[in-house]
Design a protein around this motif. Structure first.
Motif, PDB file in Angstrom:
ATOM      1  N   LEU A  77       1.042  -1.130   0.085  1.00 38.64           N
ATOM      2  CA  LEU A  77       0.008  -0.072  -0.080  1.00 38.64           C
ATOM      3  C   LEU A  77       0.947   1.211   0.025  1.00 38.64           C
ATOM      4  O   LEU A  77       0.358   2.150  -0.369  1.00 38.64           O
ATOM      5  N   LEU A  78       2.085   1.054   0.392  1.00 41.35           N
ATOM      6  CA  LEU A  78       3.123   2.087   0.492  1.00 41.35           C
ATOM      7  C   LEU A  78       3.350   2.811  -1.140  1.00 41.35           C
ATOM      8  O   LEU A  78       3.450   4.225  -1.085  1.00 41.35           O
ATOM      9  N   GLN A  79       3.115   2.042  -2.059  1.00 41.61           N
ATOM     10  CA  GLN A  79       3.062   2.706  -3.231  1.00 41.61           C
ATOM     11  C   GLN A  79       2.052   3.724  -3.591  1.00 41.61           C
ATOM     12  O   GLN A  79       2.398   4.851  -4.574  1.00 41.61           O
ATOM     13  N   TYR A  80       1.254   4.078  -2.843  1.00 41.79           N
ATOM     14  CA  TYR A  80       0.041   4.947  -2.992  1.00 41.79           C
ATOM     15  C   TYR A  80       0.164   6.085  -2.066  1.00 41.79           C
ATOM     16  O   TYR A  80      -0.801   7.086  -2.134  1.00 41.79           O
ATOM     17  N   ALA A  81       1.117   6.021  -1.127  1.00 39.37           N
ATOM     18  CA  ALA A  81       1.206   6.823  -0.088  1.00 39.37           C
ATOM     19  C   ALA A  81       1.824   8.219  -0.802  1.00 39.37           C
ATOM     20  O   ALA A  81       2.593   8.311  -1.702  1.00 39.37           O
ATOM     21  N   ASN A  82       1.736   9.283  -0.055  1.00 37.69           N
ATOM     22  CA  ASN A  82       2.202  10.728  -0.063  1.00 37.69           C
ATOM     23  C   ASN A  82       3.515  10.645   0.618  1.00 37.69           C
ATOM     24  O   ASN A  82       3.479  10.790   1.930  1.00 37.69           O
ATOM     25  N   PRO A  83       4.620  10.649   0.021  1.00 34.19           N
ATOM     26  CA  PRO A  83       6.092  10.374   0.975  1.00 34.19           C
ATOM     27  C   PRO A  83       6.228  11.583   1.592  1.00 34.19           C
ATOM     28  O   PRO A  83       6.821  11.493   2.955  1.00 34.19           O
ATOM     29  N   GLU A  84       5.535  12.902   1.359  1.00 28.71           N
ATOM     30  CA  GLU A  84       5.777  14.000   2.290  1.00 28.71           C
ATOM     31  C   GLU A  84       4.964  14.006   3.312  1.00 28.71           C
ATOM     32  O   GLU A  84       5.442  14.674   4.226  1.00 28.71           O
ATOM     33  N   GLY A  85       3.935  13.196   3.445  1.00 27.12           N
ATOM     34  CA  GLY A  85       3.213  13.185   4.807  1.00 27.12           C
ATOM     35  C   GLY A  85       3.041  11.964   5.606  1.00 27.12           C
ATOM     36  O   GLY A  85       2.210  11.466   6.122  1.00 27.12           O
ATOM     37  N   LEU A  86       4.255  10.935   4.983  1.00 25.83           N
ATOM     38  CA  LEU A  86       4.292   9.629   5.609  1.00 25.83           C
ATOM     39  C   LEU A  86       5.553   9.548   6.655  1.00 25.83           C
ATOM     40  O   LEU A  86       6.761   9.805   6.363  1.00 25.83           O
ATOM     41  N   SER A  87       5.103   8.843   7.834  1.00 24.97           N
ATOM     42  CA  SER A  87       6.297   8.441   8.832  1.00 24.97           C
ATOM     43  C   SER A  87       5.958   6.939   8.895  1.00 24.97           C
ATOM     44  O   SER A  87       5.022   6.672   9.126  1.00 24.97           O
ATOM     45  N   LEU A  88       7.201   6.260   8.704  1.00 26.84           N
ATOM     46  CA  LEU A  88       7.122   4.758   8.951  1.00 26.84           C
ATOM     47  C   LEU A  88       8.059   4.496   9.995  1.00 26.84           C
ATOM     48  O   LEU A  88       9.233   4.705   9.958  1.00 26.84           O
ATOM     49  N   PHE A  89       7.177   3.719  10.889  1.00 31.25           N
ATOM     50  CA  PHE A  89       8.149   3.018  12.019  1.00 31.25           C
ATOM     51  C   PHE A  89       7.933   1.740  11.866  1.00 31.25           C
ATOM     52  O   PHE A  89       6.981   1.167  11.730  1.00 31.25           O
ATOM     53  N   LEU A  90       9.184   0.930  12.005  1.00 30.50           N
ATOM     54  CA  LEU A  90       9.027  -0.332  11.944  1.00 30.50           C
ATOM     55  C   LEU A  90      10.044  -1.191  13.021  1.00 30.50           C
ATOM     56  O   LEU A  90      11.127  -0.694  13.148  1.00 30.50           O
ATOM     57  N   HIS A  91       9.471  -2.019  13.457  1.00 27.63           N
ATOM     58  CA  HIS A  91      10.101  -3.135  14.525  1.00 27.63           C
ATOM     59  C   HIS A  91      10.045  -4.466  13.970  1.00 27.63           C
ATOM     60  O   HIS A  91       8.937  -4.989  14.242  1.00 27.63           O
ATOM     61  N   ALA A  92      10.938  -5.138  13.672  1.00 29.73           N
ATOM     62  CA  ALA A  92      10.908  -6.673  13.204  1.00 29.73           C
ATOM     63  C   ALA A  92      11.772  -7.282  13.385  1.00 29.73           C
ATOM     64  O   ALA A  92      13.137  -6.709  13.280  1.00 29.73           O
ATOM     65  N   THR A  93      11.806  -8.462  13.265  1.00 32.81           N
ATOM     66  CA  THR A  93      12.964  -9.570  13.403  1.00 32.81           C
ATOM     67  C   THR A  93      12.975 -10.206  11.870  1.00 32.81           C
ATOM     68  O   THR A  93      11.874 -10.660  11.525  1.00 32.81           O
ATOM     69  N   VAL A  94      14.117 -10.199  11.230  1.00 36.67           N
ATOM     70  CA  VAL A  94      14.125 -10.651   9.696  1.00 36.67           C
ATOM     71  C   VAL A  94      14.681 -12.039   9.829  1.00 36.67           C
ATOM     72  O   VAL A  94      15.627 -12.272  10.699  1.00 36.67           O
ATOM     73  N   GLN A  95      13.999 -12.784   9.445  1.00 37.57           N
ATOM     74  CA  GLN A  95      14.395 -14.378   9.331  1.00 37.57           C
ATOM     75  C   GLN A  95      15.090 -14.807   7.869  1.00 37.57           C
ATOM     76  O   GLN A  95      16.012 -15.474   7.859  1.00 37.57           O
ATOM     77  N   LYS A  96      14.454 -13.939   6.834  1.00 37.40           N
ATOM     78  CA  LYS A  96      15.031 -14.195   5.468  1.00 37.40           C
ATOM     79  C   LYS A  96      14.716 -13.159   4.786  1.00 37.40           C
ATOM     80  O   LYS A  96      13.934 -12.478   5.039  1.00 37.40           O
ATOM     81  N   ILE A  97      15.498 -12.751   3.661  1.00 35.89           N
ATOM     82  CA  ILE A  97      15.356 -11.815   2.750  1.00 35.89           C
ATOM     83  C   ILE A  97      15.441 -12.448   1.410  1.00 35.89           C
ATOM     84  O   ILE A  97      16.298 -13.172   1.038  1.00 35.89           O
ATOM     85  N   LEU A  98      14.248 -12.281   0.442  1.00 36.35           N
ATOM     86  CA  LEU A  98      14.084 -12.777  -0.719  1.00 36.35           C
ATOM     87  C   LEU A  98      14.257 -11.522  -1.544  1.00 36.35           C
ATOM     88  O   LEU A  98      13.571 -10.793  -1.703  1.00 36.35           O
ATOM     89  N   PHE A  99      15.022 -11.778  -2.690  1.00 36.99           N
ATOM     90  CA  PHE A  99      15.560 -10.624  -3.743  1.00 36.99           C
ATOM     91  C   PHE A  99      15.040 -11.502  -5.100  1.00 36.99           C
ATOM     92  O   PHE A  99      15.102 -12.543  -5.263  1.00 36.99           O
ATOM     93  N   LYS A 100      14.148 -10.702  -5.898  1.00 36.50           N
ATOM     94  CA  LYS A 100      13.742 -11.382  -7.008  1.00 36.50           C
ATOM     95  C   LYS A 100      14.074 -10.388  -8.359  1.00 36.50           C
ATOM     96  O   LYS A 100      14.297  -9.245  -8.376  1.00 36.50           O
TER      97      LYS A 100
END
Length: 109
Positions: A77-100
């Motif tokens: 959904l972030l692709q539809y966000a207005n970056p000027e009015g967006l604050s993103l806070f994230l706290h997560a544990t990463v188990q694996k990362i997939l690159f395509k």
């Protein structure tokens, strides 16, 4: 809007928009339709068919996987966000990362 009051129309429109963006029809497998038929026969009714609504009875809902098997999350959904009015806070544990890259997935653990 005062605290505690909600705009129910806006909430409904938001749910519908989110469903269009990141929820997908799914192909019902044989075992799934057999389980559903068994539930209906056992009295779990009505049979609501396909719906995103939370209803009493049986139903087939959407999935976060599209027809290509790609998983979609709220981050899409972030692709539809207005970056000027967006604050993103994230706290997560990463188990694996997939690159395509060009249709091939690469995993980093």
């Amino acid at each position: 809007m005062e605290a505690g009051l909600t705009d129910e129309d806006l909430i409904q429109e938001s749910y519908e928009w989110t469903e269009k963006v990141m929820a997908f029809d799914q192909d019902v497998q044989n075992w799934q339709s057999a389980v559903k038929a068994g539930l209906v026969e056992a009295g779990v009714t009505p049979d609501n068919g396909f719906t995103y609504d939370h209803l009493v009875g049986t139903k087939v809902g959407g999935a976060i996987f599209d027809k290509n098997g790609t998983r979609h999350t709220a981050a899409d959904l972030l692709q539809y966000a207005n970056p000027e009015g967006l604050s993103l806070f994230l706290h997560a544990t990463v188990q694996k990362i997939l690159f395509k890259h060009k249709g091939t997935y690469y995993q980093v653990s």
